[in-house]
Design a protein around this motif. Structure first.
Motif, PDB file in Angstrom:
ATOM      1  N   THR A 109       0.833  -1.203   0.000  1.00 44.88           N
ATOM      2  CA  THR A 109       0.000   0.000   0.000  1.00 44.88           C
ATOM      3  C   THR A 109       0.867   1.252   0.000  1.00 44.88           C
ATOM      4  O   THR A 109       1.856   1.329   0.720  1.00 44.88           O
ATOM      5  N   LEU A 110       0.457   2.203  -0.812  1.00 43.53           N
ATOM      6  CA  LEU A 110       1.078   3.529  -0.859  1.00 43.53           C
ATOM      7  C   LEU A 110       0.053   4.525  -0.337  1.00 43.53           C
ATOM      8  O   LEU A 110      -1.094   4.529  -0.787  1.00 43.53           O
ATOM      9  N   THR A 111       0.446   5.347   0.621  1.00 41.45           N
ATOM     10  CA  THR A 111      -0.418   6.406   1.131  1.00 41.45           C
ATOM     11  C   THR A 111       0.104   7.731   0.602  1.00 41.45           C
ATOM     12  O   THR A 111       1.287   8.043   0.773  1.00 41.45           O
ATOM     13  N   ILE A 112      -0.770   8.485  -0.051  1.00 37.56           N
ATOM     14  CA  ILE A 112      -0.374   9.804  -0.546  1.00 37.56           C
ATOM     15  C   ILE A 112      -1.237  10.874   0.125  1.00 37.56           C
ATOM     16  O   ILE A 112      -2.371  10.606   0.527  1.00 37.56           O
ATOM     17  N   ILE A 113      -0.666  12.058   0.234  1.00 38.69           N
ATOM     18  CA  ILE A 113      -1.400  13.209   0.766  1.00 38.69           C
ATOM     19  C   ILE A 113      -1.354  14.286  -0.309  1.00 38.69           C
ATOM     20  O   ILE A 113      -0.270  14.696  -0.730  1.00 38.69           O
ATOM     21  N   ASN A 114      -2.523  14.712  -0.752  1.00 36.95           N
ATOM     22  CA  ASN A 114      -2.636  15.730  -1.809  1.00 36.95           C
ATOM     23  C   ASN A 114      -3.428  16.918  -1.294  1.00 36.95           C
ATOM     24  O   ASN A 114      -4.268  16.774  -0.396  1.00 36.95           O
ATOM     25  N   ASP A 115      -3.202  18.075  -1.905  1.00 34.69           N
ATOM     26  CA  ASP A 115      -3.967  19.270  -1.561  1.00 34.69           C
ATOM     27  C   ASP A 115      -5.423  19.157  -2.003  1.00 34.69           C
ATOM     28  O   ASP A 115      -6.311  19.726  -1.386  1.00 34.69           O
ATOM     29  N   ARG A 116      -5.644  18.436  -3.113  1.00 34.98           N
ATOM     30  CA  ARG A 116      -7.009  18.312  -3.658  1.00 34.98           C
ATOM     31  C   ARG A 116      -7.235  16.878  -4.115  1.00 34.98           C
ATOM     32  O   ARG A 116      -6.286  16.109  -4.239  1.00 34.98           O
ATOM     33  N   ARG A 117      -8.492  16.551  -4.379  1.00 34.84           N
ATOM     34  CA  ARG A 117      -8.807  15.205  -4.868  1.00 34.84           C
ATOM     35  C   ARG A 117      -8.159  14.998  -6.235  1.00 34.84           C
ATOM     36  O   ARG A 117      -8.342  15.810  -7.132  1.00 34.84           O
ATOM     37  N   PRO A 118      -7.438  13.895  -6.390  1.00 40.61           N
ATOM     38  CA  PRO A 118      -6.736  13.640  -7.656  1.00 40.61           C
ATOM     39  C   PRO A 118      -7.641  12.929  -8.671  1.00 40.61           C
ATOM     40  O   PRO A 118      -7.489  11.735  -8.942  1.00 40.61           O
ATOM     41  N   MET A 119      -8.576  13.654  -9.245  1.00 44.59           N
ATOM     42  CA  MET A 119      -9.581  13.061 -10.123  1.00 44.59           C
ATOM     43  C   MET A 119      -8.958  12.309 -11.309  1.00 44.59           C
ATOM     44  O   MET A 119      -9.401  11.213 -11.649  1.00 44.59           O
ATOM     45  N   PHE A 120      -7.932  12.863 -11.936  1.00 48.35           N
ATOM     46  CA  PHE A 120      -7.306  12.183 -13.074  1.00 48.35           C
ATOM     47  C   PHE A 120      -6.519  10.950 -12.621  1.00 48.35           C
ATOM     48  O   PHE A 120      -6.426   9.964 -13.340  1.00 48.35           O
ATOM     49  N   LEU A 121      -5.965  11.015 -11.407  1.00 48.98           N
ATOM     50  CA  LEU A 121      -5.253   9.859 -10.872  1.00 48.98           C
ATOM     51  C   LEU A 121      -6.220   8.703 -10.643  1.00 48.98           C
ATOM     52  O   LEU A 121      -5.888   7.552 -10.927  1.00 48.98           O
ATOM     53  N   TYR A 122      -7.416   9.001 -10.136  1.00 54.50           N
ATOM     54  CA  TYR A 122      -8.401   7.942  -9.901  1.00 54.50           C
ATOM     55  C   TYR A 122      -8.659   7.154 -11.182  1.00 54.50           C
ATOM     56  O   TYR A 122      -8.736   5.927 -11.159  1.00 54.50           O
TER      57      TYR A 122
END
Length: 68
Positions: free
Chosen positions: A29-42
């Motif tokens: 598992t990789l946990t990431i923290i982003n400023d906003r929801r990563p819609m394109f990443l999803y």
């Protein structure tokens, strides 16, 4: 493994995340923290078959757990 993508402009967070995922073994598992929801990443994660969950991060932004 954790990756803090806060303060980075798109598409850098997505590129860093995809590169980090390449290094993981199946089941990791990789946990990431982003400023906003990563819609394109999803969209990319779904296409590649990764499982992911998103929750608000206590310090702001979003925490996304991605399982290979």
């Amino acid at each position: 493994m954790q990756l803090d993508n806060r303060g980075l402009e798109p598409p850098t967070p997505m590129m860093r995340t995809l590169k980090a995922l390449e290094k993981l073994n199946k089941g990791d598992t990789l946990t990431i923290i982003n400023d906003r929801r990563p819609m394109f990443l999803y969209e990319q994660l779904d296409e590649l078959g990764y499982k992911h969950t998103t929750e608000p991060h206590p310090d702001g932004g979003f925490q996304i757990e991605i399982t290979k």
